[in-house]
Design a protein around this motif. Structure first.
Motif, PDB file in Angstrom:
ATOM      1  N   ALA A 119      34.926  72.363 -81.095  1.00 60.67           N
ATOM      2  CA  ALA A 119      35.993  73.149 -80.473  1.00 60.67           C
ATOM      3  C   ALA A 119      37.174  72.282 -80.075  1.00 60.67           C
ATOM      4  CB  ALA A 119      35.444  73.872 -79.248  1.00 60.67           C
ATOM      5  N   THR A 120      38.366  72.778 -80.332  1.00 58.17           N
ATOM      6  CA  THR A 120      39.602  72.165 -79.834  1.00 58.17           C
ATOM      7  C   THR A 120      40.549  73.266 -79.385  1.00 58.17           C
ATOM      8  OG1 THR A 120      40.802  72.173 -81.954  1.00 58.17           O
ATOM      9  CG2 THR A 120      39.376  70.276 -81.513  1.00 58.17           C
ATOM     10  N   SER A 121      41.335  72.977 -78.366  1.00 50.74           N
ATOM     11  CA  SER A 121      42.323  73.952 -77.908  1.00 50.74           C
ATOM     12  C   SER A 121      43.396  74.177 -78.956  1.00 50.74           C
ATOM     13  CB  SER A 121      42.956  73.456 -76.600  1.00 50.74           C
ATOM     14  OG  SER A 121      42.013  73.426 -75.573  1.00 50.74           O
ATOM     15  N   ALA A 122      43.736  73.119 -79.700  1.00 48.83           N
ATOM     16  CA  ALA A 122      44.751  73.258 -80.743  1.00 48.83           C
ATOM     17  C   ALA A 122      44.300  74.244 -81.810  1.00 48.83           C
ATOM     18  CB  ALA A 122      45.050  71.897 -81.358  1.00 48.83           C
ATOM     19  N   ALA A 123      43.019  74.225 -82.177  1.00 46.23           N
ATOM     20  CA  ALA A 123      42.517  75.147 -83.204  1.00 46.23           C
ATOM     21  C   ALA A 123      42.640  76.584 -82.731  1.00 46.23           C
ATOM     22  CB  ALA A 123      41.062  74.809 -83.539  1.00 46.23           C
ATOM     23  N   ARG A 124      42.327  76.842 -81.477  1.00 50.17           N
ATOM     24  CA  ARG A 124      42.454  78.205 -80.953  1.00 50.17           C
ATOM     25  C   ARG A 124      43.902  78.660 -80.986  1.00 50.17           C
ATOM     26  NH1 ARG A 124      40.441  80.671 -75.076  1.00 50.17           N
ATOM     27  NH2 ARG A 124      41.565  82.656 -75.285  1.00 50.17           N
ATOM     28  N   LEU A 125      44.806  77.811 -80.536  1.00 49.51           N
ATOM     29  CA  LEU A 125      46.218  78.175 -80.516  1.00 49.51           C
ATOM     30  C   LEU A 125      46.720  78.451 -81.922  1.00 49.51           C
ATOM     31  CD1 LEU A 125      48.987  76.631 -78.344  1.00 49.51           C
ATOM     32  CD2 LEU A 125      49.351  76.799 -80.810  1.00 49.51           C
ATOM     33  N   LEU A 126      46.349  77.599 -82.883  1.00 48.88           N
ATOM     34  CA  LEU A 126      46.775  77.798 -84.263  1.00 48.88           C
ATOM     35  C   LEU A 126      46.264  79.116 -84.823  1.00 48.88           C
ATOM     36  CD1 LEU A 126      46.237  74.189 -85.638  1.00 48.88           C
ATOM     37  CD2 LEU A 126      48.415  75.405 -85.619  1.00 48.88           C
ATOM     38  N   GLN A 172      49.547  74.222 -72.782  1.00 54.89           N
ATOM     39  CA  GLN A 172      49.593  75.073 -71.587  1.00 54.89           C
ATOM     40  C   GLN A 172      50.566  76.224 -71.769  1.00 54.89           C
ATOM     41  OE1 GLN A 172      50.170  72.968 -67.871  1.00 54.89           O
ATOM     42  NE2 GLN A 172      51.039  74.765 -66.873  1.00 54.89           N
ATOM     43  N   ASP A 173      51.795  75.918 -72.169  1.00 52.17           N
ATOM     44  CA  ASP A 173      52.792  76.972 -72.350  1.00 52.17           C
ATOM     45  C   ASP A 173      52.438  77.886 -73.524  1.00 52.17           C
ATOM     46  OD1 ASP A 173      54.170  75.888 -70.260  1.00 52.17           O
ATOM     47  OD2 ASP A 173      55.923  75.266 -71.409  1.00 52.17           O
ATOM     48  N   LEU A 227      50.905  83.049 -75.885  1.00 54.39           N
ATOM     49  CA  LEU A 227      50.084  83.801 -76.832  1.00 54.39           C
ATOM     50  C   LEU A 227      49.204  84.827 -76.130  1.00 54.39           C
ATOM     51  CD1 LEU A 227      49.213  80.902 -79.261  1.00 54.39           C
ATOM     52  CD2 LEU A 227      50.633  82.895 -79.769  1.00 54.39           C
ATOM     53  N   ALA A 228      48.730  84.507 -74.934  1.00 57.61           N
ATOM     54  CA  ALA A 228      47.955  85.489 -74.176  1.00 57.61           C
ATOM     55  C   ALA A 228      48.805  86.717 -73.876  1.00 57.61           C
ATOM     56  CB  ALA A 228      47.444  84.860 -72.882  1.00 57.61           C
TER      57      ALA A 228
END
Length: 262
Positions: A130-137, A220-221, A226-227
């Motif tokens: 898991a990575t936060s970047a993958a979720r955002l992408l 963070q932003d 996206l939320a």
């Protein structure tokens, strides 16, 4: 009637009765399918572990006249993606990716691109965790494929330029807002540099996840933006999103080493 054979990714399944299974899959040619697999939990020859969530398979099926469910006759396993079960965060993020894809992309239109994106996302998690970047992408790209990505680098209402520094963002009004259109009064503020980073991410290959590193500010932003953008397009709060939030994991702590920063 001849069988249709399709590549597919198992999004979820529900056991039915003593041995049957109802399975929801995503295919590149037919979009989302929901099928009934008779005796799936007993027949190792026809199914084995192929109908487990996240599996990549070759699905053999027939339409059922007048029925919502197709008839699943057989499934050949391509990959179980066992790496997705390495830890709870990776498993939860994979589940979120499947649930979000199903919620945003229900039609067959654009299914080839959606299938490729989800496949690349799950393969990335399988290999790297898991990575936060993958979720955002994933979120950003799904919004783009669904045709509902908000205005980022210009004002959503007057289409004018945005100032440097914090910019007001309201998904219900289309996205970023300049001061003249009331951006200063909007509760959610996103740094102008983050908006530029998100815009550049939209130009990267749709199936590329490796080697992209995002700054803590962009993460963070970007997550807040996206939320807000997703909230208006989802029929309900996703259970997987609630579970991820309940893990309480620091977004910045799950970034992996990479060579590119946006």
């Amino acid at each position: 009637m001849p069988l249709t054979i399709s590549p597919a990714i198992v999004l979820r399944h529900v056991d039915y009765g003593e041995a049957d299974r109802i399975v929801t899959v995503l295919t590149p040619d037919h979009g989302r399918l929901k099928g009934f697999a008779r005796a799936a939990r007993r027949s190792r020859k026809r199914f084995g572990p192929a109908l487990e969530t996240f599996a990549e398979i070759r699905l053999h099926w027939l339409p059922r006249p007048g029925g919502e469910l197709v008839s699943v006759r057989e499934a050949d396993l391509v990959s179980l993606r066992l790496g997705l079960r390495r830890d709870l965060e990776t498993l939860a993020l994979a589940g979120y990716g499947c649930e979000l894809t199903e919620a945003l992309c229900e039609e067959a239109v654009g299914a080839v691109e959606v299938y490729g994106l989800l496949r690349a996302f799950l393969d990335h998690l399988d290999a790297c965790g898991a990575t936060s970047a993958a979720r955002l992408l994933l979120e950003l790209r799904l919004l783009a494929l669904a045709g509902i990505v908000p205005h980022l680098q210009h004002c959503a209402e007057c289409h004018g330029a945005l100032p440097d520094g914090p910019v007001g963002f309201a998904a219900v009004r289309g996205g970023s807002l300049c001061p003249a259109c009331g951006g200063a009064a909007v509760a959610l503020k996103v740094d102008r540099l983050t908006l530029g980073s998100l815009g550049r991410l939209l130009q990267t290959p749709m199936e590329g996840f490796a080697g992209i590193r995002l700054s803590p500010r962009t993460l963070q932003d970007g997550r807040a933006l996206l939320a807000d953008a997703l909230r208006g397009h989802l029929p309900r709060v996703l259970k997987s999103a609630e579970f991820l939030a309940g893990l309480g994991r620091d977004e910045g702590a799950v970034m992996k080493k990479s060579w590119q920063e946006l």
